[in-house]
Design an enzyme around this catalytic site. Structure first.
Site, short mmCIF file in Angstrom:
data_model
loop_
_atom_site.label_atom_id
_atom_site.label_comp_id
_atom_site.label_asym_id
_atom_site.label_seq_id
_atom_site.Cartn_x
_atom_site.Cartn_y
_atom_site.Cartn_z
N VAL A 118 160.58 -13.17 77.77
CA VAL A 118 160.73 -11.95 76.97
C VAL A 118 161.13 -10.80 77.88
O VAL A 118 160.46 -10.50 78.88
CB VAL A 118 159.42 -11.62 76.23
CG1 VAL A 118 159.53 -10.28 75.52
CG2 VAL A 118 159.10 -12.72 75.23
N GLU A 163 137.95 -20.89 96.63
CA GLU A 163 138.28 -22.29 96.37
C GLU A 163 139.41 -22.79 97.27
O GLU A 163 139.33 -23.89 97.82
CB GLU A 163 138.62 -22.45 94.89
CG GLU A 163 137.38 -22.36 94.01
CD GLU A 163 137.68 -22.17 92.54
OE1 GLU A 163 136.72 -22.24 91.74
OE2 GLU A 163 138.86 -21.95 92.18
N GLY A 203 149.62 -19.88 77.11
CA GLY A 203 148.41 -20.14 77.88
C GLY A 203 147.23 -20.43 76.96
O GLY A 203 147.40 -20.80 75.79
N PHE A 204 146.02 -20.25 77.48
CA PHE A 204 144.82 -20.53 76.69
C PHE A 204 144.81 -19.72 75.39
O PHE A 204 144.56 -20.26 74.31
CB PHE A 204 143.56 -20.20 77.50
CG PHE A 204 143.32 -21.12 78.65
CD1 PHE A 204 143.05 -22.46 78.44
CD2 PHE A 204 143.35 -20.66 79.96
CE1 PHE A 204 142.81 -23.32 79.50
CE2 PHE A 204 143.12 -21.50 81.03
CZ PHE A 204 142.85 -22.83 80.80
N GLY A 227 153.56 -16.28 74.99
CA GLY A 227 152.69 -16.88 76.00
C GLY A 227 152.02 -18.14 75.51
O GLY A 227 151.34 -18.15 74.48
N ALA A 268 139.51 -17.22 81.30
CA ALA A 268 139.92 -18.04 80.16
C ALA A 268 138.98 -17.95 78.96
O ALA A 268 139.45 -17.88 77.82
CB ALA A 268 140.09 -19.49 80.60
#
Length: 452
Positions: free
Chosen positions: A105, A196, A37-38, A35, A344
């Site tokens: 994966v 949002e 990501g963050f 991964g 996050a």
């Protein structure tokens, strides 16, 4: 604090958790991270490259910024401004020495310490699961085929194209029933993402429609936000939920609370109370689950919503040399009996702590992870946002400026920050965007990864 049986500490030897023992010093071990990501990037950044052969695996060749997916879906930002090529990022000084492998994966052999993608088999000494999350349809798997979601850049682009296509078709449509259906947009889920995207569609309805689609009366366009709970933004303060309802109302968005969805078929959205809404476009933001991963050679599996139970050191309970961070990890902590929030800041803080522990020498005791909540925020539209920081609550323009600042600084790269800032300022002063382009990929030539 409530204790769960799956949160029992891992076996320790001599005061050092077993997951951190037997670390070779004469040669590098392979630290494999699933991964980009963050969380995954943060582990790769802070891991000691002189000790670890760090390899990052991701099904995309770019890192995305999920908090701004809704702006791509609403034509506020270009996809490239919130997506960053991983290979370019890994050339930087902070990541020098990190390898990147493209692939999804399929399974993990925890006995042989191997990870299998559609292209290759990778060996690891230590494995970090940081694959993030995907949509949770709560026992309604067929929804995936019929609703739009905002969990990736490509899904956000698909949603943007649908919104624009509906407006273009409605501008020409003379069938009242079809026109009404095309101009009805339903957002399911009253969390930050739902609020949002509903606010962005509300701004489109209030400020853009009459200028760019003169044949459509703004009153004809219907934006509905439905939430099963009695208030919006359930993870934030009650005040934030109330402020969000008022702000959405000013943008001509209908908010329907306490509405539990039963299903969506034949363009009809059905609710438990017997009511229904007919709409061509339903945007699902109601829940998330960990990205599915299969561990072979063990009976250990996800404990809830695709999340893996981890101890205070982020080691997966019951599996040796496997760690999990971010959305895919379920870590119990004081004040969070159901696990830390899937946001996050949690992933980044866990990643830094894990990297420090992996960098420690033999015999050094690792530190237990302690989450520091710095607050939460959500934006509804221009000059409309809510921020909770402990007992401090902000709303309106001050909260909106704070939201902008935090998200700008969280983007990777000065170029992207500059481009996003210019886009925001241009849109703020002109109510205009040059991004409302209906760009669909051509179908041919056929490729198996498009699943034709």
């Amino acid at each position: 604090m409530t204790e769960f049986p799956f949160m029992m500490p891992v076996c320790k030897q001599g005061g050092v958790p077993a997951c951190f023992k037997y670390m070779k010093t004469e040669q590098k071990q392979r630290l494999l991270i699933i991964g980009g990501g963050f969380g995954g990037l943060t582990v790769a950044r802070y891991a000691d490259k002189s000790k670890w052969d760090v390899v990052l695996v991701d099904r995309n060749n770019y890192h995305s910024f999920p908090p701004l997916f809704y702006q791509v879906a609403s034509s506020g930002l270009e996809p490239s401004t919130i997506s960053f090529p991983l290979r370019r990022e890994l050339r930087g000084r902070r990541y020098r020495g990190v390898g990147f492998h493209f692939g999804e994966v399929h399974s993990i052999d925890v006995v042989g310490k191997k990870v299998f993608t559609q292209y290759e088999t990778l060996h690891y000494d230590k494995l970090v699961l940081a694959a993030g999350s995907t949509n949770n349809f709560f026992g309604m798997p067929d929804l995936e085929k019929h609703v739009f979601t905002l969990k990736s850049t490509t899904k956000a682009i698909r949603c943007r194209n649908e919104v624009l296509a509906c407006l273009e078709r409605a501008a020409l449509c003379r069938d009242d029933a079809l026109r009404k259906r095309l101009l009805t947009f339903v957002v399911v889920g009253g969390g930050p993402t739902g609020v949002e995207i509903a606010g962005a569609l509300g701004e489109l309805k209030r400020y853009i429609l009459k200028r760019e689609y003169p044949t459509i009366d703004p009153e004809e366009m219907r934006v509905v936000l439905v939430e099963g709970n009695p208030r919006l933004l359930g993870a934030m303060s009650a005040k934030s939920g109330e402020d969000a309802v008022r702000a959405l109302g000013s943008l001509m968005v209908e908010v329907q609370l306490g509405k539990v969805m039963k299903g969506y078929a034949d363009k009809v959205l059905a609710f438990a109370d017997g009511s229904a809404i007919t709409a061509d476009t339903v945007i699902w933001t109601a829940g998330i689950t960990g990205v599915p991963l299969v561990l072979d050679g063990t009976d250990v599996g996800p404990v809830h919503a695709g999340r893996w139970a981890v101890d205070e050191y982020n080691a997966v309970t019951g599996v040796r040399d496997v760690f999990a961070i971010g959305d895919i990890a379920l870590q119990q902590a004081y004040g969070y009996p159901k696990g830390l929030p899937q946001v996050a800041p949690v992933a980044i803080q866990q990643a830094r702590c894990l990297a420090r522990n992996l960098n420690r020498g033999p015999g050094e005791s690792p530190e237990a992870f302690l989450y520091r909540d710095k607050g939460s925020m959500a934006t509804i539209g221009r000059n409309k946002a809510v921020v909770d920081m402990g007992r401090v609550h902000l709303n309106g323009r001050v909260a909106w400026l704070a939201w902008m600042g935090v998200h700008l600084m969280s983007l990777l790269g000065m170029r992207n920050r500059t481009v996003v800032f210019i886009n925001w300022m241009w849109g703020y002063f002109t109510f205009s965007s040059g991004l409302r382009l209906l760009l669909r990929p051509d179908r041919y030539p056929l490729r198996s990864y498009w699943k034709e």
